[in-house]
Design a protein around this motif. Structure first.
Motif, PDB file in Angstrom:
ATOM      1  N   PHE A  12       0.797  -1.226   0.000  1.00  0.00           N
ATOM      2  CA  PHE A  12       0.000   0.000   0.000  1.00  0.00           C
ATOM      3  C   PHE A  12       0.829   1.275   0.000  1.00  0.00           C
ATOM      4  CE2 PHE A  12      -2.675  -3.260   1.855  1.00  0.00           C
ATOM      5  CZ  PHE A  12      -3.835  -3.117   1.100  1.00  0.00           C
ATOM      6  N   MET A  13       0.190   2.319  -0.526  1.00  0.00           N
ATOM      7  CA  MET A  13       0.690   3.682  -0.420  1.00  0.00           C
ATOM      8  C   MET A  13      -0.452   4.479   0.208  1.00  0.00           C
ATOM      9  SD  MET A  13       2.919   6.059  -1.065  1.00  0.00           S
ATOM     10  CE  MET A  13       4.057   5.719  -2.413  1.00  0.00           C
ATOM     11  N   VAL A  14      -0.231   4.945   1.427  1.00  0.00           N
ATOM     12  CA  VAL A  14      -1.278   5.663   2.154  1.00  0.00           C
ATOM     13  C   VAL A  14      -1.053   7.168   2.017  1.00  0.00           C
ATOM     14  CG1 VAL A  14      -2.141   6.158   4.471  1.00  0.00           C
ATOM     15  CG2 VAL A  14      -1.763   3.788   3.779  1.00  0.00           C
ATOM     16  N   ASP A  15      -2.018   7.845   1.451  1.00  0.00           N
ATOM     17  CA  ASP A  15      -1.934   9.306   1.286  1.00  0.00           C
ATOM     18  C   ASP A  15      -2.018   9.972   2.663  1.00  0.00           C
ATOM     19  OD1 ASP A  15      -1.848  11.794   0.137  1.00  0.00           O
ATOM     20  OD2 ASP A  15      -3.645  11.523  -1.104  1.00  0.00           O
ATOM     21  N   ASN A  16      -1.464  11.165   2.778  1.00  0.00           N
ATOM     22  CA  ASN A  16      -1.442  11.796   4.110  1.00  0.00           C
ATOM     23  C   ASN A  16      -2.838  12.218   4.610  1.00  0.00           C
ATOM     24  OD1 ASN A  16      -1.784  14.051   2.518  1.00  0.00           O
ATOM     25  ND2 ASN A  16       0.326  14.770   2.777  1.00  0.00           N
ATOM     26  N   ASN A  17      -3.836  12.229   3.706  1.00  0.00           N
ATOM     27  CA  ASN A  17      -5.196  12.548   4.160  1.00  0.00           C
ATOM     28  C   ASN A  17      -5.908  11.357   4.808  1.00  0.00           C
ATOM     29  OD1 ASN A  17      -5.970  11.055   1.837  1.00  0.00           O
ATOM     30  ND2 ASN A  17      -5.996  12.909   0.604  1.00  0.00           N
ATOM     31  N   VAL A  18      -5.269  10.184   4.778  1.00  0.00           N
ATOM     32  CA  VAL A  18      -5.803   9.007   5.480  1.00  0.00           C
ATOM     33  C   VAL A  18      -4.674   8.316   6.259  1.00  0.00           C
ATOM     34  CG1 VAL A  18      -7.815   8.539   4.016  1.00  0.00           C
ATOM     35  CG2 VAL A  18      -5.588   7.622   3.347  1.00  0.00           C
ATOM     36  N   GLY A  19      -3.789   9.147   6.841  1.00  0.00           N
ATOM     37  CA  GLY A  19      -2.541   8.669   7.448  1.00  0.00           C
ATOM     38  C   GLY A  19      -2.685   7.589   8.512  1.00  0.00           C
ATOM     39  N   LYS A  20      -3.788   7.609   9.253  1.00  0.00           N
ATOM     40  CA  LYS A  20      -3.930   6.629  10.336  1.00  0.00           C
ATOM     41  C   LYS A  20      -4.014   5.203   9.812  1.00  0.00           C
ATOM     42  CE  LYS A  20      -5.209   9.209  14.291  1.00  0.00           C
ATOM     43  NZ  LYS A  20      -6.207  10.289  14.301  1.00  0.00           N
ATOM     44  N   LEU A  21      -4.355   5.044   8.554  1.00  0.00           N
ATOM     45  CA  LEU A  21      -4.450   3.694   7.983  1.00  0.00           C
ATOM     46  C   LEU A  21      -3.098   2.987   7.966  1.00  0.00           C
ATOM     47  CD1 LEU A  21      -6.840   4.238   4.931  1.00  0.00           C
ATOM     48  CD2 LEU A  21      -7.342   3.094   7.095  1.00  0.00           C
ATOM     49  N   ALA A  22      -2.009   3.768   7.891  1.00  0.00           N
ATOM     50  CA  ALA A  22      -0.685   3.144   7.762  1.00  0.00           C
ATOM     51  C   ALA A  22      -0.390   2.220   8.936  1.00  0.00           C
ATOM     52  CB  ALA A  22       0.395   4.218   7.630  1.00  0.00           C
ATOM     53  N   LYS A  23      -0.629   2.711  10.157  1.00  0.00           N
ATOM     54  CA  LYS A  23      -0.320   1.901  11.333  1.00  0.00           C
ATOM     55  C   LYS A  23      -1.147   0.611  11.354  1.00  0.00           C
ATOM     56  CE  LYS A  23      -1.697   2.381  15.706  1.00  0.00           C
ATOM     57  NZ  LYS A  23      -1.910   2.915  17.055  1.00  0.00           N
ATOM     58  N   TRP A  24      -2.432   0.754  11.060  1.00  0.00           N
ATOM     59  CA  TRP A  24      -3.294  -0.431  11.137  1.00  0.00           C
ATOM     60  C   TRP A  24      -2.941  -1.465  10.079  1.00  0.00           C
ATOM     61  CZ3 TRP A  24      -5.554  -1.349  15.419  1.00  0.00           C
ATOM     62  CH2 TRP A  24      -5.930  -0.288  16.252  1.00  0.00           C
ATOM     63  N   LEU A  25      -2.582  -1.008   8.888  1.00  0.00           N
ATOM     64  CA  LEU A  25      -2.196  -1.960   7.843  1.00  0.00           C
ATOM     65  C   LEU A  25      -0.894  -2.663   8.210  1.00  0.00           C
ATOM     66  CD1 LEU A  25      -3.254   0.170   4.782  1.00  0.00           C
ATOM     67  CD2 LEU A  25      -4.165  -2.083   5.375  1.00  0.00           C
ATOM     68  N   ARG A  26       0.012  -1.918   8.861  1.00  0.00           N
ATOM     69  CA  ARG A  26       1.276  -2.544   9.302  1.00  0.00           C
ATOM     70  C   ARG A  26       1.020  -3.529  10.430  1.00  0.00           C
ATOM     71  NH1 ARG A  26       4.692   3.091   9.227  1.00  0.00           N
ATOM     72  NH2 ARG A  26       4.892   3.247   6.958  1.00  0.00           N
ATOM     73  N   ILE A  27       0.084  -3.225  11.324  1.00  0.00           N
ATOM     74  CA  ILE A  27      -0.260  -4.177  12.385  1.00  0.00           C
ATOM     75  C   ILE A  27      -0.715  -5.490  11.760  1.00  0.00           C
ATOM     76  CG2 ILE A  27      -2.015  -4.711  14.159  1.00  0.00           C
ATOM     77  CD1 ILE A  27      -1.869  -1.720  14.947  1.00  0.00           C
ATOM     78  N   MET A  28      -1.472  -5.398  10.682  1.00  0.00           N
ATOM     79  CA  MET A  28      -1.939  -6.600   9.990  1.00  0.00           C
ATOM     80  C   MET A  28      -0.815  -7.294   9.219  1.00  0.00           C
ATOM     81  SD  MET A  28      -5.477  -4.890   8.660  1.00  0.00           S
ATOM     82  CE  MET A  28      -5.986  -6.171   7.549  1.00  0.00           C
ATOM     83  N   GLY A  29       0.278  -6.581   8.997  1.00  0.00           N
ATOM     84  CA  GLY A  29       1.432  -7.171   8.324  1.00  0.00           C
ATOM     85  C   GLY A  29       1.599  -6.767   6.868  1.00  0.00           C
ATOM     86  N   TYR A  30       0.851  -5.759   6.439  1.00  0.00           N
ATOM     87  CA  TYR A  30       0.956  -5.317   5.049  1.00  0.00           C
ATOM     88  C   TYR A  30       2.013  -4.225   4.890  1.00  0.00           C
ATOM     89  CZ  TYR A  30      -3.276  -7.937   4.030  1.00  0.00           C
ATOM     90  OH  TYR A  30      -4.189  -8.941   3.863  1.00  0.00           O
ATOM     91  N   ASP A  31       2.866  -4.431   3.901  1.00  0.00           N
ATOM     92  CA  ASP A  31       3.901  -3.462   3.541  1.00  0.00           C
ATOM     93  C   ASP A  31       3.202  -2.163   3.121  1.00  0.00           C
ATOM     94  OD1 ASP A  31       5.699  -1.895   2.075  1.00  0.00           O
ATOM     95  OD2 ASP A  31       6.722  -3.621   1.198  1.00  0.00           O
ATOM     96  N   THR A  32       3.402  -1.102   3.892  1.00  0.00           N
ATOM     97  CA  THR A  32       2.639   0.138   3.688  1.00  0.00           C
ATOM     98  C   THR A  32       3.524   1.369   3.786  1.00  0.00           C
ATOM     99  OG1 THR A  32       0.715  -0.912   4.716  1.00  0.00           O
ATOM    100  CG2 THR A  32       0.677   1.491   4.540  1.00  0.00           C
ATOM    101  N   LEU A  33       3.614   2.137   2.716  1.00  0.00           N
ATOM    102  CA  LEU A  33       4.324   3.407   2.764  1.00  0.00           C
ATOM    103  C   LEU A  33       3.329   4.519   3.079  1.00  0.00           C
ATOM    104  CD1 LEU A  33       6.830   3.519  -0.240  1.00  0.00           C
ATOM    105  CD2 LEU A  33       7.250   2.906   2.145  1.00  0.00           C
ATOM    106  N   PHE A  34       3.815   5.494   3.853  1.00  0.00           N
ATOM    107  CA  PHE A  34       3.004   6.661   4.179  1.00  0.00           C
ATOM    108  C   PHE A  34       3.543   7.836   3.382  1.00  0.00           C
ATOM    109  CE2 PHE A  34       2.609  10.350   7.226  1.00  0.00           C
ATOM    110  CZ  PHE A  34       1.283  10.615   6.921  1.00  0.00           C
ATOM    111  N   PHE A  35       2.695   8.420   2.535  1.00  0.00           N
ATOM    112  CA  PHE A  35       3.137   9.547   1.723  1.00  0.00           C
ATOM    113  C   PHE A  35       2.925  10.843   2.467  1.00  0.00           C
ATOM    114  CE2 PHE A  35       2.418  12.915  -1.429  1.00  0.00           C
ATOM    115  CZ  PHE A  35       3.652  12.875  -2.046  1.00  0.00           C
ATOM    116  N   ASN A  36       4.015  11.519   2.780  1.00  0.00           N
ATOM    117  CA  ASN A  36       3.945  12.710   3.608  1.00  0.00           C
ATOM    118  C   ASN A  36       4.293  13.983   2.840  1.00  0.00           C
ATOM    119  OD1 ASN A  36       3.361  13.974   5.953  1.00  0.00           O
ATOM    120  ND2 ASN A  36       5.363  13.650   6.893  1.00  0.00           N
ATOM    121  N   GLY A  37       4.428  13.858   1.535  1.00  0.00           N
ATOM    122  CA  GLY A  37       4.800  15.035   0.748  1.00  0.00           C
ATOM    123  C   GLY A  37       3.585  15.766   0.208  1.00  0.00           C
TER     124      GLY A  37
END
Ligand SMILES: [Zn+2]
Length: 170
Positions: A12-37
């Motif tokens: 996954f690539m998580v846009d900064n407007n839905v940033g909280k999803l990154a942590k939860w996807l990582r908890i599940m074990g999914y490779d997830t980048l957080f886009f902060n630009g």
């Protein structure tokens, strides 16, 4: 079977407007980048190059040719509440809540490495050392994770707010 394989490969690539999803996807074990630009084009090109699914609330992303043509998969998140957002992602993409618990650092998105009890002695609180036997460590930030109460609470919350079934017992 093929479906499960495909789910396992989702990144996954998580846009900064839905940033909280990154942590939860990582908890599940999914490779997830957080886009902060702020440069959407670079987010889109990274997602395309790395085969990542974009999660965003930005309708402009959804109108891009790479998305409308199906070359790049993107999911438009409907709610602004993190719990409803997770619910949508899990249902739309048929994710497995117990995909790979303890596989990825919640901070760095790095694969975690197994550590023996001896290796973490004096690096975790004495009570944890006495009561926990399984440990993993992030090779980047060196944070140590164990299956303690904090993790259990997060897993319970995940299961509860997404109504996820436990697929397998450890
Ligand atoms: Zn880390």
């Amino acid at each position: 079977m093929g479906m499960r394989l495909m789910i396992g490969n989702l990144k996954f690539m998580v846009d900064n407007n839905v940033g909280k999803l990154a942590k939860w996807l990582r908890i599940m074990g999914y490779d997830t980048l957080f886009f902060n630009g702020s440069d959407d084009a670079s987010m889109v090109s990274t997602a395309l190059n790395e085969g990542r699914v974009i999660l965003t609330r930005d309708t402009q992303i959804m109108k891009r040719r790479v998305v409308t043509s199906g070359q790049l998969k993107a999911v438009l998140i409907k709610s602004d509440e993190p719990e409803l957002q997770m619910h949508q992602v899990i249902n739309d993409l048929n994710l497995d809540c117990q995909f790979r618990p303890f596989a990825i650092c919640l901070e760095c998105n790095q694969p975690l490495l197994e550590r023996s009890k001896q290796q973490v002695e004096r690096r975790v609180p004495p009570y944890v050392f006495r009561t926990q036997n399984q440990y993993v460590e992030c090779p980047i930030c060196h944070r140590i994770y164990w299956r303690g109460t904090h993790w259990q609470a997060m897993t319970r919350k995940l299961n509860k707010f997404v109504g996820c079934q436990r697929n397998r017992e450890e």
